[in-house]
Enzyme design. Sequence first.
Site, PDB file in Angstrom:
ATOM      1  N   CYS A 146       0.740  -0.910  -0.073  1.00 13.09           N
ATOM      2  CA  CYS A 146      -0.032   0.003   0.200  1.00 13.09           C
ATOM      3  C   CYS A 146       0.977   1.019  -0.129  1.00 13.09           C
ATOM      4  O   CYS A 146       1.374   1.187   1.215  1.00 13.09           O
ATOM      5  CB  CYS A 146      -0.776   0.566   1.088  1.00 13.09           C
ATOM      6  SG  CYS A 146      -2.380   0.958   1.488  1.00 13.09           S
ATOM      7  N   CYS A 149      -0.449   4.498   2.018  1.00 17.43           N
ATOM      8  CA  CYS A 149      -0.128   3.672   3.603  1.00 17.43           C
ATOM      9  C   CYS A 149       1.367   4.703   3.870  1.00 17.43           C
ATOM     10  O   CYS A 149       1.160   4.835   5.499  1.00 17.43           O
ATOM     11  CB  CYS A 149      -0.895   2.248   4.316  1.00 17.43           C
ATOM     12  SG  CYS A 149      -2.261   1.383   3.547  1.00 17.43           S
ATOM     13  N   ASP A 150       1.537   4.117   3.138  1.00 17.59           N
ATOM     14  CA  ASP A 150       3.285   3.747   3.733  1.00 17.59           C
ATOM     15  C   ASP A 150       4.458   4.416   2.915  1.00 17.59           C
ATOM     16  O   ASP A 150       5.730   4.247   3.310  1.00 17.59           O
ATOM     17  CB  ASP A 150       3.573   1.955   3.130  1.00 17.59           C
ATOM     18  CG  ASP A 150       3.256   1.155   4.254  1.00 17.59           C
ATOM     19  OD1 ASP A 150       2.295   1.695   5.391  1.00 17.59           O
ATOM     20  OD2 ASP A 150       3.398  -0.017   4.503  1.00 17.59           O
TER      21      ASP A 150
END
Length: 327
Positions: A146, A149-150
């Site tokens: 992701c 997300c990261d």
Amino acid sequence: MNPETTTSTASEDVVIIGSGCAGLTAAIYTARAGLAPLVLEGGLPGGQLTTTSDVENFPGFPEGIDGYSLTDAMRKQAARFGARFKNASVKNVRFTTGAAGAPHTLVTDAGEIAARTVIVATGAAPRHLGIAGETEFAGGKGVTYCATCDGAFYRAKEVAVIGGGDTACEDALFLTRFASKVFLVHRRDTLRAADILARRVLENPKITPVWNTAPTAILGGDDGKVRALVLRDTTTGGTGSGGGERELPVRGVFVAIGNVPNTAFLGGALELDAAGCVAGRGPGGVHTNIAGVFVAGDCADPHHKQAVAAAGAGCRAAIEAVRLLGD
Ligand code: NAP
């Protein structure tokens, strides 16, 4: 009585299959409507979000929140209004095609459950590469599924994105905000992504495509985190002159080779699209081809893959279920 609707247990008003963002949001809404939903938690209670260390894009948390805490808070919120939780995986289903509100049967590893309405919120799982080092370095050690997300954890670092579809291209473009360099590793020499995305990728000076190449292993450094990818030339099979395996030093590996919706257990009981997602329809896109069976989240939406999008769909599915039971 129609034998299909015969069941040995009393019917639940609402059973929610899945306890990720979509399922828990549906639980909050149906619980507040007084329906005491039963949530079947499945194999990964809390869903994919629980595997994300920091969530910085869920509205309402200016400092961010870790995925586990966010889903745990949603679960408590649902329980406060009367949602009930059961640790059970659905093995198969028997949906009735009669009148709306006629009970459907869920066959779980903890017995059969009859339900007047069902909300399918089983999510999707990222497709894995299945190569050495992938599992070892997942979860904050350099392998992630992701970018949204990261990505911010890879500021000024060199990273690789694996894949050639829309997700890989979007991820590569997103990562240029943080990473010093992004390698786009693709097994062919043309991108599957939409033209506009592919063009943006190819024109971006921070992205270097690595064509006709597939990863065969992920290597770690002394710090226990990813240090390099091992790559193989797909045109030569990684052997012979100039075609041998080589190492590409990177600190992050973003795997973007598609998702697998968790819909196999349905065994054809609901209409799926070509990608294996439940085909949503009707108001809010959360109805299915079976009256009283609703769908929400990544198992029906391969495009957004965001917690807040899944939560929104869970809300819509709950409202539709409440309406059906009230009619
Ligand atoms: P996808 O379209 O299925 O693309 C997966 C990519 O990974 C392909 O390039 C494929 O290579 C590669 N791949 C698959 N298995 C591999 C393996 N084992 N090793 C190496 N490479 C592998 O998946 P996606 O990009 O996640 O997109 C999923 C769906 O969502 C698509 O319908 C897409 O259009 C849609 N989507 C849309 C948007 C948007 O509209 N903005 C954004 C994201 C996703 P090959 O090309 O050689 O098959």
